[in-house]
Every structure is written in C-alpha cells, then in structure tokens.
Motif scaffolding. Structure first.
Motif, mmCIF file in Angstrom:
data_model
loop_
_atom_site.group_PDB
_atom_site.id
_atom_site.type_symbol
_atom_site.label_atom_id
_atom_site.label_comp_id
_atom_site.label_asym_id
_atom_site.label_seq_id
_atom_site.Cartn_x
_atom_site.Cartn_y
_atom_site.Cartn_z
ATOM 1 N N LEU A 82 63.238 24.412 73.582
ATOM 2 C CA LEU A 82 64.044 26.359 74.401
ATOM 3 C C LEU A 82 62.313 27.099 75.074
ATOM 4 O O LEU A 82 62.438 27.297 76.124
ATOM 5 C CB LEU A 82 64.826 26.093 73.882
ATOM 6 C CG LEU A 82 65.922 26.466 74.120
ATOM 7 C CD1 LEU A 82 67.353 27.531 72.651
ATOM 8 C CD2 LEU A 82 66.226 25.971 74.973
ATOM 9 N N VAL A 83 61.615 27.222 73.827
ATOM 10 C CA VAL A 83 60.316 27.854 74.311
ATOM 11 C C VAL A 83 58.905 27.115 74.379
ATOM 12 O O VAL A 83 58.642 27.683 75.782
ATOM 13 C CB VAL A 83 60.270 29.035 72.252
ATOM 14 C CG1 VAL A 83 58.919 29.653 72.329
ATOM 15 C CG2 VAL A 83 61.739 29.357 72.005
ATOM 16 N N LEU A 136 53.125 28.862 67.572
ATOM 17 C CA LEU A 136 53.748 30.660 67.059
ATOM 18 C C LEU A 136 54.718 31.190 66.997
ATOM 19 O O LEU A 136 55.775 32.044 66.851
ATOM 20 C CB LEU A 136 52.447 31.383 66.981
ATOM 21 C CG LEU A 136 51.402 30.926 66.512
ATOM 22 C CD1 LEU A 136 49.844 31.677 66.488
ATOM 23 C CD2 LEU A 136 51.047 30.272 64.888
ATOM 24 N N VAL A 137 54.755 31.522 68.489
ATOM 25 C CA VAL A 137 55.817 32.363 68.828
ATOM 26 C C VAL A 137 57.633 31.988 68.915
ATOM 27 O O VAL A 137 58.462 32.140 68.280
ATOM 28 C CB VAL A 137 56.311 32.855 70.374
ATOM 29 C CG1 VAL A 137 57.146 33.439 70.970
ATOM 30 C CG2 VAL A 137 55.243 33.376 70.650
ATOM 31 N N TYR A 142 62.225 30.848 65.768
ATOM 32 C CA TYR A 142 63.353 29.869 65.257
ATOM 33 C C TYR A 142 63.444 30.102 63.697
ATOM 34 O O TYR A 142 64.640 30.452 63.297
ATOM 35 C CB TYR A 142 62.401 28.252 64.535
ATOM 36 C CG TYR A 142 63.996 27.438 63.849
ATOM 37 C CD1 TYR A 142 64.568 27.205 63.554
ATOM 38 C CD2 TYR A 142 63.288 27.193 62.406
ATOM 39 C CE1 TYR A 142 64.948 26.189 62.962
ATOM 40 C CE2 TYR A 142 63.053 26.315 61.672
ATOM 41 C CZ TYR A 142 64.791 25.896 61.419
ATOM 42 O OH TYR A 142 65.015 24.777 60.372
ATOM 43 N N GLU A 143 62.820 30.751 62.828
ATOM 44 C CA GLU A 143 63.062 31.218 61.794
ATOM 45 C C GLU A 143 63.772 32.827 61.364
ATOM 46 O O GLU A 143 64.258 33.137 60.477
ATOM 47 C CB GLU A 143 61.615 31.700 61.011
ATOM 48 C CG GLU A 143 60.428 30.873 60.484
ATOM 49 C CD GLU A 143 58.972 31.439 60.130
ATOM 50 O OE1 GLU A 143 59.304 32.366 60.546
ATOM 51 O OE2 GLU A 143 58.319 30.659 59.499
ATOM 52 N N ALA A 168 57.055 40.893 68.671
ATOM 53 C CA ALA A 168 55.927 41.291 67.804
ATOM 54 C C ALA A 168 54.651 40.102 67.430
ATOM 55 O O ALA A 168 53.968 41.159 67.682
ATOM 56 C CB ALA A 168 57.460 40.825 66.672
ATOM 57 N N PHE A 169 54.956 39.903 68.755
ATOM 58 C CA PHE A 169 53.972 39.139 68.083
ATOM 59 C C PHE A 169 52.598 39.195 69.124
ATOM 60 O O PHE A 169 51.226 39.350 68.705
ATOM 61 C CB PHE A 169 54.160 37.619 69.098
ATOM 62 C CG PHE A 169 52.903 36.651 69.351
ATOM 63 C CD1 PHE A 169 52.528 35.908 68.260
ATOM 64 C CD2 PHE A 169 51.838 36.427 70.291
ATOM 65 C CE1 PHE A 169 51.394 34.936 67.691
ATOM 66 C CE2 PHE A 169 51.409 35.278 70.397
ATOM 67 C CZ PHE A 169 50.881 34.749 68.885
ATOM 68 N N LEU A 170 52.999 39.936 70.239
ATOM 69 C CA LEU A 170 51.977 40.610 70.906
ATOM 70 C C LEU A 170 51.718 42.248 70.422
ATOM 71 O O LEU A 170 50.506 42.297 70.673
ATOM 72 C CB LEU A 170 53.032 40.578 72.359
ATOM 73 C CG LEU A 170 52.262 41.784 73.613
ATOM 74 C CD1 LEU A 170 50.858 41.366 74.352
ATOM 75 C CD2 LEU A 170 53.445 42.342 74.566
#
Length: 242
Positions: A82-83, A136-137, A142-143, A168-170
């Motif tokens: 999906l991502v 990574l995103v 998934y987690e 959160a990543f950004l």
C-alpha cells in the motif's frame, strides 16, 4: 493467485480434487460426505469462484493461517504494498483506490501533531520521498498497525496510521519545519498570479508591476534560502522545485 494457493495446498496434502472437497466438508459436517463434485474444487483452483466462508476457514486452518492472510498475503506485505507500491486498498465496498486516493477522497481528522499539515500536503510530501525513505515510513506504519491490532480491512484506521507515520517521520527532520513555510510561499505566489491574471485587462486595477516583480523575486530567494537550509541539515531527499 488464490486458486493457485488452494491447488498447492491440496497437492501438498496429497488429495485429488474430489478427496479434497470431501475432506473439507468432513471438517464442517458431523456426517462425512460420500462424494464431492470435483468441478467445485476445480472452480476454486481456476479462480472462477471462492469457497464459502466455512470452507475457507477450514482451508486457512489447513494452511496454518487466518482467512485474510491466506487470501491476501501477510499483513506486513499488504502494508508495504500500500505505502510503497500504491497497491489497492481492501475495502468492504466496491471502491478500488490506492492509499493516497482513498485519503484524499475520504477526508478525516489529520495527524494529531501540533504542527499538523493538511493530509493532502503530507501525501504530496511523501510522494516525493526516495524509495528508501518510503520504505521506512511503511515499516513505521506497519508497526503502528500491529500495536493497534488492525487488520486488512481496517481501511480508515490504516490511512490514519499512515498519515501519523508520515507526520512523525517528517517532523523528526528540519524539512518538516521548512516545508510548511515553503508551501505557504507557493500558495501566496499562486494566489497573486491568479489575481494578476484576473485584473490584467483593467489598467486601473493593476499595481506597480516592477514592485510586484521584486516581491516575487524576494519570495523566490526566500524559498531557495530555505532549500539551502534543507540541503545542509535535512536527512530527507525530495524532488527539487519545478
């Protein structure tokens, strides 16, 4: 694909098509069947139709998994698809949209970040990330989904989790802060361009164009200055401005 899984499972267990059907029904019915139309199993294996829910449950049990994983693959692979690869979301309706389309089409509350941007802007940012950063995103998404006990068909919650992961990543990177300002600069430039086009035929409404040009140049220099900050301090790579 599902038909191939059923066929591989049947052959692994060493059953003919009628034997496989009889074995499955014997797990469901108290009285084991004495015969089974092999055309039914043939139809499953050719992908013409699926077994009913009871039979699917038995087949999934034989494969030592759950129905959704048997039908659609592991949840981890599903989220990564999906991502990263824009696979279609599994929904209980007839919609066929990838994750990005679904988020834009189904507006919901954005990330809870105190500096949250609109979901569509986050998607735009994400689309320009490198494949490595997208992965990574995807792993973060998934987690988070696992912690919230989400499954294949929890479409809205998966989308929310994805948005939260992008945010959160950004905002763990300097680009999360400069990007908001750059997007605002782009918005102002577009609004002014549209306004000038609207009044271009009315000389009395036109402002001093030399001054306007200098403002545009100043905005461009400001934007590029922020990009230099990104180049120096950001760990995220995105596409250059066009």
């Amino acid at each position: 694909m599902i038909g191939s899984k059923i066929k591989n499972l049947r052959e692994h267990l060493g059953y003919t098509q009628p034997e496989f059907g009889m074995f499955i029904d014997s797990k469901i019915n108290k009285t084991p069947p004495t015969s089974f139309d092999k055309k039914t199993v043939y139809g499953w294996e050719r992908g013409r139709f699926l077994p009913n829910t009871e039979r699917l449950q038995v087949i999934a049990d034989l494969a030592e998994t759950d129905i959704n994983t048997f039908l659609y693959g592991s949840f981890e692979d599903y989220i990564i698809g999906l991502v990263v690869y824009e696979d279609k979301l599994l929904t209980k309706g007839s919609e066929e949209k990838n994750l990005y389309e679904f988020i834009v089409y189904h507006p919901f509350s954005p990330s809870l970040s105190s500096m949250a941007m609109e979901n569509e802007k986050l998607i735009k940012f994400f689309a320009n990330l490198t494949l490595e950063n997208k992965a990574l995103v995807a792993n973060q998404t998934y987690e988070k989904c696992l912690r919230e006990n989400l499954g294949h068909f929890d479409s809205i919650e998966i989308c929310k989790t994805f948005i939260a992961s992008i945010s959160a990543f950004l905002f763990n990177d300097i680009r999360g802060y400069t990007l908001q300002i750059q997007m605002e600069v782009e918005r102002i430039e577009q609004e002014w361009t549209d306004f000038l086009q609207e009044v271009s035929n009315d000389n009395n409404a036109l402002p001093n164009m030399e001054g306007i040009q200098e403002i545009f140049e100043a905005l461009t220099n400001f934007y590029n200055g922020l990009e230099k900050i990104n180049e120096q301090y950001s760990n995220l790579n995105t596409e250059p401005r066009k």
